[in-house]
Write an enzyme that holds these catalytic residues in place. Structure first.
Site, PDB file in Angstrom:
ATOM      1  N   MET A 269       0.819  -1.213   0.000  1.00  0.00           N
ATOM      2  CA  MET A 269       0.000   0.000   0.000  1.00  0.00           C
ATOM      3  C   MET A 269       0.855   1.266   0.000  1.00  0.00           C
ATOM      4  O   MET A 269       0.561   2.228  -0.722  1.00  0.00           O
ATOM      5  CB  MET A 269      -0.947  -0.010   1.196  1.00  0.00           C
ATOM      6  CG  MET A 269      -1.965  -1.141   1.160  1.00  0.00           C
ATOM      7  SD  MET A 269      -2.984  -1.142  -0.338  1.00  0.00           S
ATOM      8  CE  MET A 269      -3.935   0.357  -0.111  1.00  0.00           C
TER       9      MET A 269
ATOM     10  N   ASN B 256      11.025  -8.846   9.680  1.00  0.00           N
ATOM     11  CA  ASN B 256      11.443  -7.693   8.892  1.00  0.00           C
ATOM     12  C   ASN B 256      12.953  -7.502   8.897  1.00  0.00           C
ATOM     13  O   ASN B 256      13.506  -6.911   7.967  1.00  0.00           O
ATOM     14  CB  ASN B 256      10.715  -6.434   9.365  1.00  0.00           C
ATOM     15  CG  ASN B 256       9.274  -6.399   8.879  1.00  0.00           C
ATOM     16  OD1 ASN B 256       8.861  -7.229   8.072  1.00  0.00           O
ATOM     17  ND2 ASN B 256       8.497  -5.450   9.370  1.00  0.00           N
TER      18      ASN B 256
ATOM     19  N   ILE C  97      11.272   2.905   5.628  1.00  0.00           N
ATOM     20  CA  ILE C  97       9.971   3.100   6.270  1.00  0.00           C
ATOM     21  C   ILE C  97       9.569   1.873   7.095  1.00  0.00           C
ATOM     22  O   ILE C  97       8.728   1.946   7.981  1.00  0.00           O
ATOM     23  CB  ILE C  97       8.883   3.414   5.213  1.00  0.00           C
ATOM     24  CG1 ILE C  97       9.250   4.676   4.414  1.00  0.00           C
ATOM     25  CG2 ILE C  97       7.512   3.598   5.851  1.00  0.00           C
ATOM     26  CD1 ILE C  97       8.215   5.062   3.358  1.00  0.00           C
TER      27      ILE C  97
ATOM     28  N   HIS D  39      10.418   5.788  16.880  1.00  0.00           N
ATOM     29  CA  HIS D  39       9.089   5.740  16.256  1.00  0.00           C
ATOM     30  C   HIS D  39       8.256   4.688  16.982  1.00  0.00           C
ATOM     31  O   HIS D  39       8.065   3.573  16.510  1.00  0.00           O
ATOM     32  CB  HIS D  39       9.235   5.388  14.771  1.00  0.00           C
ATOM     33  CG  HIS D  39       7.957   5.436  14.001  1.00  0.00           C
ATOM     34  ND1 HIS D  39       7.071   6.491  14.070  1.00  0.00           N
ATOM     35  CD2 HIS D  39       7.409   4.559  13.119  1.00  0.00           C
ATOM     36  CE1 HIS D  39       6.048   6.260  13.265  1.00  0.00           C
ATOM     37  NE2 HIS D  39       6.220   5.085  12.682  1.00  0.00           N
TER      38      HIS D  39
END
EC number: 1.1.1.37
Length: 320
Positions: free
Chosen positions: A13, A96, A119, A176
């Site tokens: 996305m 990840n 990101i 973050h």
């Protein structure tokens, strides 16, 4: 003059949205890469056909081979698994990290001169690992987080005060995650620091405190609403702002996960701080003056980042 080449690694996305924005802004020719055959090709073709409507001349190509990113000026990395309801960003660490290793090796082999924007979550640990796996200079690898978190902070302030978002400058520091530090004293509405707005009655201290907390949980709020994924429009816009500052040497000051070499009393880690982004990459870190409360919150956020780094080292011994 040749157009810039922008490699978008991950065609989910965020990746698809990045490709659309990059094409509309004519930032350069776009390579949309993904390991899933057909997905990047289909999205690239769809956007290319749309370009005949919005009237911009850019080339878009979907790819499954890292060789296609060769010579990229900018690589924006979104590859990996997104959050689902009930998950924290940290829950994504193991899978990840493996993705970052593959991506880093691909960039090292084919786009060693690129400016790389990461990101993928958990962001601060992933950008640190990506820099090591790629071997690129630390000033050429940076993480997108603070631009997004600060945008959420600014939007919530605009909503509460009735002031245009153009006249709000909001800042967040730190990792973050839920320990991020919205910088209340350094954020302004129409040039007025937020504590002064409270004094003038624009909003109550309770309302400001609620906005700060909502900012910290902003990503989770969207995950809970979507139920099947995480935010993509605002993250994509944030990364495009960073890429534009690099490609056009704009020297914008943007809050990003940046490698620290003594700034804020820290060394050898990536964490969110304001940084000047120009043709040299992360060119200069801006150091805010912080009071004792801000220092304590920032230190707590940094400890969370360090914990993620140690977890990465336990998974992959090549990380140092």
């Amino acid at each position: 003059m040749a157009r810039a080449k922008i490699a978008l690694i991950g065609a989910g996305m965020i990746g698809g949205t990045l490709a659309h924005i990059a094409a509309r802004e004519e930032l350069g020719d776009v390579i949309l890469f993904d390991i899933a055959e057909g997905t990047p090709q289909g999205k690239a073709l769809d956007i290319a056909e749309a370009s005949a409507v919005f009237g911009k001349d850019v080339a878009l190509k979907g790819a499954n081979d890292y060789a296609d990113i060769a010579g990229a000026d900018v690589c924006i990395v979104t590859a990996g698994v997104p959050r689902k309801p009930g998950m924290s960003r940290d829950d994504l660490l193991g899978i990840n990290l493996k993705v970052m290793k593959a991506v880093g090796e691909g960039i090292k082999a084919h786009a060693p001169n690129a400016f790389v924007i990461c990101i993928t979550n958990p962001l601060d640990a992933m950008v640190w690992a990506l820099q090591q796996f790629s071997g690129l200079p630390k000033e050429k690898v940076i993480g997108m987080a603070g631009v997004l978190d600060s945008a959420r902070f600014a939007y919530f302030l605009a909503e509460a005060t009735g002031v245009s978002v153009e006249d709000i400058h909001a800042w967040t520091l730190g990792g973050h995650g839920d320990d991020m530090v919205p910088m209340v004293r350094h954020s302004t509405v129409g040039g007025l620091p937020l504590p002064e707005l409270v004094k003038q009655g624009w909003l109550s201290q309770d309302k400001l405190d609620a906005i700060v907390e909502r900012t910290r949980k902003g990503g989770g709020e969207i995950v809970a609403l979507l139920k099947t994924g995480s935010a993509f429009y605002a993250p994509a816009e944030s990364a495009i702002a960073m890429a534009t500052s690099y490609l056009k040497d704009k020297k914008r000051v943007l809050p990003c996960a940046t490698y620290l070499t003594g700034q804020y009393g820290l060394n050898d880690l990536y964490v969110g701080v304001p940084v000047v982004i120009g043709a040299g990459g992360a060119e200069k870190i801006v150091e805010f003056e912080t009071n004792d409360d801000e220092k304590a919150m920032f230190a707590k956020s940094v400890e969370s980042v360090k914990g993620l780094m140690e977890a990465c080292k336990a998974i992959d011994s090549s990380l140092v």
